[in-house]
Design a protein around this motif. Structure first.
Motif, PDB file in Angstrom:
ATOM      1  N   ALA A 185       8.007  -5.551  -6.668  1.00  0.00           N
ATOM      2  CA  ALA A 185       6.781  -5.724  -7.454  1.00  0.00           C
ATOM      3  C   ALA A 185       5.756  -4.641  -7.143  1.00  0.00           C
ATOM      4  CB  ALA A 185       6.187  -7.104  -7.186  1.00  0.00           C
ATOM      5  N   ILE A 186       5.743  -4.134  -5.921  1.00  0.00           N
ATOM      6  CA  ILE A 186       4.757  -3.119  -5.540  1.00  0.00           C
ATOM      7  C   ILE A 186       4.920  -1.880  -6.413  1.00  0.00           C
ATOM      8  CG2 ILE A 186       3.983  -1.637  -3.659  1.00  0.00           C
ATOM      9  CD1 ILE A 186       4.927  -3.860  -1.719  1.00  0.00           C
ATOM     10  N   GLY A 187       6.160  -1.407  -6.554  1.00  0.00           N
ATOM     11  CA  GLY A 187       6.420  -0.243  -7.394  1.00  0.00           C
ATOM     12  C   GLY A 187       6.187  -0.523  -8.859  1.00  0.00           C
ATOM     13  N   VAL A 188       6.583  -1.723  -9.320  1.00  0.00           N
ATOM     14  CA  VAL A 188       6.426  -2.076 -10.733  1.00  0.00           C
ATOM     15  C   VAL A 188       4.941  -2.204 -11.088  1.00  0.00           C
ATOM     16  CG1 VAL A 188       6.836  -3.899 -12.437  1.00  0.00           C
ATOM     17  CG2 VAL A 188       8.698  -3.152 -10.945  1.00  0.00           C
ATOM     18  N   TYR A 189       4.145  -2.825 -10.223  1.00  0.00           N
ATOM     19  CA  TYR A 189       2.707  -2.949 -10.466  1.00  0.00           C
ATOM     20  C   TYR A 189       2.085  -1.552 -10.618  1.00  0.00           C
ATOM     21  CZ  TYR A 189       1.872  -7.974  -9.655  1.00  0.00           C
ATOM     22  OH  TYR A 189       1.826  -9.334  -9.761  1.00  0.00           O
ATOM     23  N   ARG A 190       2.503  -0.642  -9.752  1.00  0.00           N
ATOM     24  CA  ARG A 190       1.976   0.730  -9.810  1.00  0.00           C
ATOM     25  C   ARG A 190       2.363   1.409 -11.130  1.00  0.00           C
ATOM     26  NH1 ARG A 190       4.447   5.553  -6.116  1.00  0.00           N
ATOM     27  NH2 ARG A 190       3.403   7.310  -7.132  1.00  0.00           N
ATOM     28  N   ALA A 191       3.623   1.219 -11.531  1.00  0.00           N
ATOM     29  CA  ALA A 191       4.099   1.832 -12.776  1.00  0.00           C
ATOM     30  C   ALA A 191       3.340   1.288 -13.977  1.00  0.00           C
ATOM     31  CB  ALA A 191       5.597   1.579 -12.932  1.00  0.00           C
ATOM     32  N   VAL A 192       3.112  -0.022 -14.003  1.00  0.00           N
ATOM     33  CA  VAL A 192       2.390  -0.650 -15.122  1.00  0.00           C
ATOM     34  C   VAL A 192       0.970  -0.102 -15.207  1.00  0.00           C
ATOM     35  CG1 VAL A 192       1.438  -2.832 -15.970  1.00  0.00           C
ATOM     36  CG2 VAL A 192       3.788  -2.756 -15.106  1.00  0.00           C
ATOM     37  N   LYS A 193       0.323   0.016 -14.054  1.00  0.00           N
ATOM     38  CA  LYS A 193      -1.048   0.525 -14.031  1.00  0.00           C
ATOM     39  C   LYS A 193      -1.122   1.962 -14.543  1.00  0.00           C
ATOM     40  CE  LYS A 193      -5.008   1.151 -10.938  1.00  0.00           C
ATOM     41  NZ  LYS A 193      -5.510   1.018  -9.537  1.00  0.00           N
ATOM     42  N   GLU A 194      -0.169   2.797 -14.130  1.00  0.00           N
ATOM     43  CA  GLU A 194      -0.177   4.198 -14.550  1.00  0.00           C
ATOM     44  C   GLU A 194       0.106   4.357 -16.044  1.00  0.00           C
ATOM     45  OE1 GLU A 194       2.267   6.668 -12.114  1.00  0.00           O
ATOM     46  OE2 GLU A 194       1.100   6.286 -10.309  1.00  0.00           O
ATOM     47  N   GLU A 195       0.770   3.359 -16.640  1.00  0.00           N
ATOM     48  CA  GLU A 195       1.019   3.396 -18.088  1.00  0.00           C
ATOM     49  C   GLU A 195      -0.140   2.786 -18.882  1.00  0.00           C
ATOM     50  OE1 GLU A 195       3.687   4.780 -19.795  1.00  0.00           O
ATOM     51  OE2 GLU A 195       4.101   5.651 -17.818  1.00  0.00           O
ATOM     52  N   ASN A 196      -1.257   2.504 -18.150  1.00  0.00           N
ATOM     53  CA  ASN A 196      -2.452   1.912 -18.770  1.00  0.00           C
ATOM     54  C   ASN A 196      -2.155   0.572 -19.432  1.00  0.00           C
ATOM     55  OD1 ASN A 196      -4.288   4.059 -18.088  1.00  0.00           O
ATOM     56  ND2 ASN A 196      -3.305   5.298 -19.711  1.00  0.00           N
ATOM     57  N   LEU A 197      -1.282  -0.177 -18.782  1.00  0.00           N
ATOM     58  CA  LEU A 197      -0.965  -1.532 -19.243  1.00  0.00           C
ATOM     59  C   LEU A 197      -1.516  -2.536 -18.231  1.00  0.00           C
ATOM     60  CD1 LEU A 197       2.750  -0.858 -20.275  1.00  0.00           C
ATOM     61  CD2 LEU A 197       0.785  -1.112 -21.821  1.00  0.00           C
ATOM     62  N   ARG A 198      -1.564  -3.787 -18.639  1.00  0.00           N
ATOM     63  CA  ARG A 198      -2.120  -4.827 -17.781  1.00  0.00           C
ATOM     64  C   ARG A 198      -1.088  -5.919 -17.527  1.00  0.00           C
ATOM     65  NH1 ARG A 198      -6.626  -6.782 -21.604  1.00  0.00           N
ATOM     66  NH2 ARG A 198      -4.842  -6.421 -22.983  1.00  0.00           N
ATOM     67  N   ILE A 199      -1.165  -6.494 -16.329  1.00  0.00           N
ATOM     68  CA  ILE A 199      -0.351  -7.663 -15.963  1.00  0.00           C
ATOM     69  C   ILE A 199      -1.299  -8.870 -15.911  1.00  0.00           C
ATOM     70  CG2 ILE A 199       1.068  -8.714 -14.157  1.00  0.00           C
ATOM     71  CD1 ILE A 199       1.763  -5.880 -13.199  1.00  0.00           C
ATOM     72  N   PRO A 200      -1.035  -9.940 -16.629  1.00  0.00           N
ATOM     73  CA  PRO A 200       0.147 -10.233 -17.461  1.00  0.00           C
ATOM     74  C   PRO A 200      -0.082  -9.985 -18.960  1.00  0.00           C
ATOM     75  CG  PRO A 200      -1.084 -12.230 -17.116  1.00  0.00           C
ATOM     76  CD  PRO A 200      -1.872 -11.132 -16.429  1.00  0.00           C
ATOM     77  N   GLN A 201      -1.259  -9.468 -19.344  1.00  0.00           N
ATOM     78  CA  GLN A 201      -1.587  -9.379 -20.776  1.00  0.00           C
ATOM     79  C   GLN A 201      -0.578  -8.549 -21.552  1.00  0.00           C
ATOM     80  OE1 GLN A 201      -3.616  -8.927 -18.236  1.00  0.00           O
ATOM     81  NE2 GLN A 201      -5.666  -9.773 -18.587  1.00  0.00           N
ATOM     82  N   ASP A 202      -0.135  -7.432 -20.954  1.00  0.00           N
ATOM     83  CA  ASP A 202       0.814  -6.550 -21.640  1.00  0.00           C
ATOM     84  C   ASP A 202       2.242  -6.694 -21.119  1.00  0.00           C
ATOM     85  OD1 ASP A 202      -1.285  -5.279 -23.174  1.00  0.00           O
ATOM     86  OD2 ASP A 202      -1.845  -4.261 -21.313  1.00  0.00           O
ATOM     87  N   VAL A 203       2.352  -6.927 -19.816  1.00  0.00           N
ATOM     88  CA  VAL A 203       3.671  -7.041 -19.174  1.00  0.00           C
ATOM     89  C   VAL A 203       3.629  -8.179 -18.154  1.00  0.00           C
ATOM     90  CG1 VAL A 203       5.439  -5.877 -17.816  1.00  0.00           C
ATOM     91  CG2 VAL A 203       4.034  -4.552 -19.396  1.00  0.00           C
ATOM     92  N   ALA A 204       4.525  -9.134 -18.295  1.00  0.00           N
ATOM     93  CA  ALA A 204       4.642 -10.228 -17.322  1.00  0.00           C
ATOM     94  C   ALA A 204       5.622  -9.814 -16.217  1.00  0.00           C
ATOM     95  CB  ALA A 204       5.129 -11.495 -18.004  1.00  0.00           C
ATOM     96  N   VAL A 205       5.396 -10.329 -15.005  1.00  0.00           N
ATOM     97  CA  VAL A 205       6.264  -9.994 -13.875  1.00  0.00           C
ATOM     98  C   VAL A 205       6.591 -11.258 -13.089  1.00  0.00           C
ATOM     99  CG1 VAL A 205       6.562  -8.585 -11.793  1.00  0.00           C
ATOM    100  CG2 VAL A 205       5.181  -7.710 -13.691  1.00  0.00           C
ATOM    101  N   VAL A 206       7.883 -11.434 -12.784  1.00  0.00           N
ATOM    102  CA  VAL A 206       8.343 -12.545 -11.926  1.00  0.00           C
ATOM    103  C   VAL A 206       9.228 -11.964 -10.836  1.00  0.00           C
ATOM    104  CG1 VAL A 206       9.722 -14.662 -11.809  1.00  0.00           C
ATOM    105  CG2 VAL A 206       8.209 -14.271 -13.760  1.00  0.00           C
TER     106      VAL A 206
END
Length: 339
Positions: free
Chosen positions: A254-275
């Motif tokens: 999740a640490i790497g995925v959270y970073r990737a989502v942020k760099e793509e200017n997306l939001r968790i969970p509004q744009d991308v959900a993570v489990v």
């Protein structure tokens, strides 16, 4: 020097009873064991386990096989937590722990076999078995005592402790599907491990139940390197169409995925959900807190060590394969709480 006779005198038991307490003999009551151990502590008596092991042909030690490199294992909270459970039981029964460390499977299997063949350990506890595990086959062929934490592929007659990875993954992915997601990316570990194959099977089962085809473009197998989590996350987010959710086989991803989502200017969970999976201690500290599958890691370690010691003492272990329950912990990263 303090002797067994001195301990017996203070504890008001016979020297032979003291000897049985030291070997944790089942015929001695817990109250007597406690009295003798208090007398040993009071007198500062320490049993000579090396001499006893030579007499009994027993090392009074358990061997641990990590099934991956030392650096990879000890950077993952799963292994420290399961070792905590094993160590608790080993300490209670006065067993020491011997760790087999290697950078590749061939050397690891060789070390594990040497540990039992040279009687440096009485039995082995194997963590995260592989799909085609030569070490397990060799241990079984030679009747060496061992307990597996995980599922052994194609073998029924062995001692094991596990959680139902298929059901746990199915529950997690089904939760995302119920939230409306259909493009669910899956970051998995190396396919050589049975738990990774089981979690992939659970992922597929949930998608198929909802009539969603398994799209290989959204599935990645990582080699336990943290930079891969970030790199694969970026790669998946650039897919057309991009996934709306991620299911991770380990919370560390999740640490790497959270970073990737942020760099793509997306939001968790509004744009991308993570489990995630494991419910590591840091999962609730991420922003947003991570929805994850909670498995009883500490209890799995304790149960495996208890089974191993019971086997070594000639006790009947039923059932020989124990499945511990898991639970989906819903936090903010999947969007369910907001809804």
């Amino acid at each position: 020097m303090v002797t067994i006779k001195d301990v017996a005198r203070v504890a008001k038991v016979s020297p032979s009873t003291v000897s049985r307490v030291i070997s944790d003999h089942k015929s001695i009551s817990e109250s007597t064991k406690e009295r003798v151990r208090l007398a040993m502590q009071e007198l500062g008596y320490h049993p000579n386990y090396i001499a006893r092991s030579l007499i009994k042909c027993s090392s009074h030690a358990l061997g641990l096989i990590l099934s991956r490199s030392t650096e990879s294992a000890f950077s993952n909270p799963f292994f420290s937590e399961i070792l905590r459970g094993i160590g608790k039981v080993a300490q209670k029964h006065q067993y020491t722990l011997a760790l087999a460390t290697a950078e590749n499977y061939k050397d690891e299997a060789k070390q594990g076999l040497q540990m039992v063949m040279e009687r440096r350990v009485d039995g082995l506890i194997l963590l995260a078995p592989r799909v085609n595990d030569d070490l397990i086959r060799e241990l079984s062929r030679n009747n060496y005592p061992f307990v597996v934490v995980g599922r052994v592929n194609g073998m029924q007659h062995h001692y094991a402790v596990n959680n139902d990875n298929i059901q746990a993954a199915y529950t997690a992915v089904r939760h995302l599907l119920n939230l409306g997601h259909r493009r669910i990316a899956f970051l998995n570990g190396p396919s050589e491990y049975t738990f990774c194959q089981d979690r992939y099977q659970g992922y597929c089962m949930a998608l198929q139940e909802f009539g969603v085809a398994v799209d290989p473009r959204y599935v990645r197998n990582l080699e336990n390197h943290h930079e891969d989590d970030y790199r694969m996350g970026k790669e998946l987010l650039k897919q057309k169409p991009r996934p709306t959710a991620f299911f991770l086989t380990d919370d560390l991803m999740a640490i790497g995925v959270y970073r990737a989502v942020k760099e793509e200017n997306l939001r968790i969970p509004q744009d991308v959900a993570v489990v995630g999976f494991n419910d590591d201690a840091f999962a609730n500290l991420l922003d947003p807190p991570l929805t994850t599958v909670q498995i009883p890691i500490y209890e799995m370690g304790k149960t495996a060590a208890e089974m191993m010691i019971a086997v070594l003492h000639g006790k009947e272990v039923t059932p020989p394969q124990k499945i511990l329950s898991s639970e989906l912990i819903i936090r903010e990263s999947c969007g369910a709480k907001a809804r």
